[in-house]
Structures are given as structure tokens and as C-alpha cells.
Design a protein around this motif. Structure first.
Motif, PDB file in Angstrom:
ATOM      1  N   THR A  39       0.848  -1.184   0.000  1.00 11.79           N
ATOM      2  CA  THR A  39       0.000   0.000   0.000  1.00 11.79           C
ATOM      3  C   THR A  39       0.884   1.234   0.000  1.00 11.79           C
ATOM      4  OG1 THR A  39      -1.955   1.057   1.015  1.00 11.79           O
ATOM      5  CG2 THR A  39      -0.252   0.232   2.512  1.00 11.79           C
ATOM      6  N   GLY A  40       0.269   2.389  -0.201  1.00 11.18           N
ATOM      7  CA  GLY A  40       1.030   3.629  -0.280  1.00 11.18           C
ATOM      8  C   GLY A  40       0.476   4.683   0.646  1.00 11.18           C
ATOM      9  N   GLY A  46      -4.655   3.001  -4.179  1.00  7.08           N
ATOM     10  CA  GLY A  46      -4.466   4.222  -3.388  1.00  7.08           C
ATOM     11  C   GLY A  46      -3.894   3.912  -2.020  1.00  7.08           C
ATOM     12  N   GLY A  47      -4.374   4.623  -0.998  1.00 11.96           N
ATOM     13  CA  GLY A  47      -3.904   4.425   0.368  1.00 11.96           C
ATOM     14  C   GLY A  47      -4.867   3.597   1.197  1.00 11.96           C
ATOM     15  N   HIS A 105       1.642  12.207   6.006  1.00 13.77           N
ATOM     16  CA  HIS A 105       0.904  11.108   5.373  1.00 13.77           C
ATOM     17  C   HIS A 105       1.490   9.751   5.755  1.00 13.77           C
ATOM     18  CE1 HIS A 105      -0.478  14.077   2.008  1.00 13.77           C
ATOM     19  NE2 HIS A 105      -1.162  14.213   3.128  1.00 13.77           N
ATOM     20  N   THR A 106       2.819   9.681   5.876  1.00 13.00           N
ATOM     21  CA  THR A 106       3.460   8.416   6.245  1.00 13.00           C
ATOM     22  C   THR A 106       3.149   8.057   7.693  1.00 13.00           C
ATOM     23  OG1 THR A 106       5.244   8.872   4.662  1.00 13.00           O
ATOM     24  CG2 THR A 106       5.643   7.174   6.314  1.00 13.00           C
ATOM     25  N   LEU A 107       3.316   9.012   8.600  1.00 12.75           N
ATOM     26  CA  LEU A 107       3.060   8.734  10.019  1.00 12.75           C
ATOM     27  C   LEU A 107       1.590   8.408  10.263  1.00 12.75           C
ATOM     28  CD1 LEU A 107       5.236  11.393  11.920  1.00 12.75           C
ATOM     29  CD2 LEU A 107       5.869   9.139  11.062  1.00 12.75           C
ATOM     30  N   THR A 108       0.696   9.131   9.589  1.00 15.94           N
ATOM     31  CA  THR A 108      -0.736   8.872   9.751  1.00 15.94           C
ATOM     32  C   THR A 108      -1.081   7.457   9.292  1.00 15.94           C
ATOM     33  OG1 THR A 108      -1.277  11.216   9.459  1.00 15.94           O
ATOM     34  CG2 THR A 108      -3.049   9.633   9.116  1.00 15.94           C
ATOM     35  N   VAL A 134      -2.576   4.402  11.671  1.00 15.79           N
ATOM     36  CA  VAL A 134      -3.830   3.704  11.359  1.00 15.79           C
ATOM     37  C   VAL A 134      -3.601   2.189  11.314  1.00 15.79           C
ATOM     38  CG1 VAL A 134      -5.519   3.312   9.523  1.00 15.79           C
ATOM     39  CG2 VAL A 134      -4.907   5.652  10.167  1.00 15.79           C
ATOM     40  N   LEU A 135      -2.512   1.774  10.675  1.00 18.65           N
ATOM     41  CA  LEU A 135      -2.192   0.346  10.607  1.00 18.65           C
ATOM     42  C   LEU A 135      -1.917  -0.218  11.995  1.00 18.65           C
ATOM     43  CD1 LEU A 135       0.078   0.487   7.437  1.00 18.65           C
ATOM     44  CD2 LEU A 135      -2.117  -0.724   7.589  1.00 18.65           C
TER      45      LEU A 135
END
Length: 212
Positions: free
Chosen positions: A15-16, A110-111, A146-149, A153-154
Motif C-alpha cells: 500500500t502507499g 491508493g492508500g 501522510h506516512t506517520l498517519t 492507522v495500521l
């Protein structure tokens, strides 16, 4: 969470941190590195040149099998909208892992917060398939957030993250901060390239084999 020991196949969901960050190139390199099978569950748009076709063009080993998508949608849009345009409701129960004894690379759309239907996200699909994640990040203004968020979430869903791939022009400061803050393993980087070819993908694949 599925083990990725040498005694059983490695199965990763790519995922991205957003759209167009390089998931498909990363998935091709990972597929080549492991001589894995490849599967894109939901393709929205570009049916004449799908991500599966792109990966197939770049992978040069003879073992990889390319499994058909569960949903092929015409509109290049969020899957829930693309499906609605065709009177389809994406049902996660219809998205089952391909039957294979080989390693498997699964590429998302997407993400992680992209909606698949009115109630479920790509995140829910990852949970349902019970896969470990490889996260593709790309350096741009806002990419740290965006990376930390995405990683938060994961983590909240107890989804294991195998590592982060930084794709594109390097930004050592950004990458070091993300590594130090998250303590998530950083996998080999994919650099900005004029064009990706099977030999270049194999070159990158060699750097990933020991990392995985």
C-alpha cells in the motif's frame, strides 16, 4: 498475523501513503525479488493497461503467476465511486486470496483509507486478508504527515508492517525522521528513474532479496 518465516510463503500487501507514490513499481520489484505471484484485487480505470499488465511487463522470472482481479472497473476513480457508476457494490466476501503455494504480492488501490464501498476501506480488506504490509512512501511536502498517519492507522488495527520503501528523489532528513520516530524497518530505496525495464527491476530486486 501470518508468519513470514522461510517455512511458509511470504505474503505482503503493498500500500502507499497516497495515490501515485510508486506502488506498482515497488510491487513489480518485490514480485521479481521473491519470484512471487502478483495480485491486484481491485483495478479502477486503465483497463487497457492495468497495473497487472504493467507488473507482468517488468517481471522477468518464469515462476510468477499473475492472478485476475476480483473487480475490474472502468472509471479511474475511488473504487467505491467507480463501482457505483457500473451499478456494482464491492463485496469484500468476493475478494479471496488466490490459491497458490508461492509467495504472493498483493497491490492495493491508493492508500489505506480509500473506500471500497460505502462502509469499508482498503484497510478493512488488509485486515480481512490477514496480510503484512509493505508501505511505499514518496518524498514531497506533507509526506511525513501522510506516512506517520498511515502507520498509526495500521498500528491501531494491529496490522504488521514489514517495512517502508522510500520511492523517488531521496530526502535524507525526512527519511531519517520517519525511521527514528516510527522505528519501522526501512527497506531498500527505489530511486527516480527515466524508465523502468525488466533488467532494471531485476537490479533492484537483488537489493531486496536479502532484506526480505
Amino acid at each position: 498475523m501470518q508468519s513470514s518465516s522461510s517455512t511458509q510463503p511470504k505474503r505482503y500487501f503493498v500500500t502507499g501513503i497516497g495515490t501515485d507514490v510508486g506502488k506498482t513499481i515497488a510491487a513489480a520489484i518485490l514480485t521479481q525479488a521473491l519470484h512471487a505471484d502478483y495480485w491486484k484485487p481491485v483495478q479502477a480505470g486503465s483497463l487497457e493497461a492495468t497495473d497487472t499488465m504493467r507488473v507482468q511487463e517488468l517481471v522477468s522470472n518464469s515462476r510468477s503467476v499473475f492472478h485476475p482481479e476480483a473487480y475490474r472497473l472502468k472509471l479511474p476513480a475511488s473504487p467505491h465511486l467507480a463501482a457505483a457508476q457500473e451499478g456494482i457494490d464491492i463485496d469484500l466476501n468476493n475478494i479471496q486470496l488466490p490459491q497458490t503455494q508461492n509467495h504472493l504480492i498483493v497491490e492495493g488501490a491508493g492508500g489505506v483509507m480509500v473506500p471500497l464501498n460505502n462502509n469499508e476501506l482498503v484497510l478493512d480488506l488488509i485486515s480481512k486478508l490477514n496480510l503484512e504490509v509493505i508501505l511505499v512512501s514518496r518524498n514531497y511536502l506533507g509526506s511525513i504527515n501522510h506516512t506517520l498517519t498511515t502507520l498509526e492507522v495500521l498500528k491501531a488495527r494491529n496490522i504488521s508492517v514489514v517495512g517502508i520503501i522510500f520511492n523517488g528523489v531521496p530526502n535524507p532528513s525526512t527519511e531519517q525522521f520517519i525511521k527514528d520516530y516510527t522505528q519501522v524497518k526501512v527497506l531498500p530505496a527505489i530511486l527516480e528513474e527515466a524508465t523502468f525495464t525488466p533488467p532494471l527491476v531485476e537490479h533492484y530486486a537483488q537489493t531486496f532479496r536479502n532484506a526480505l
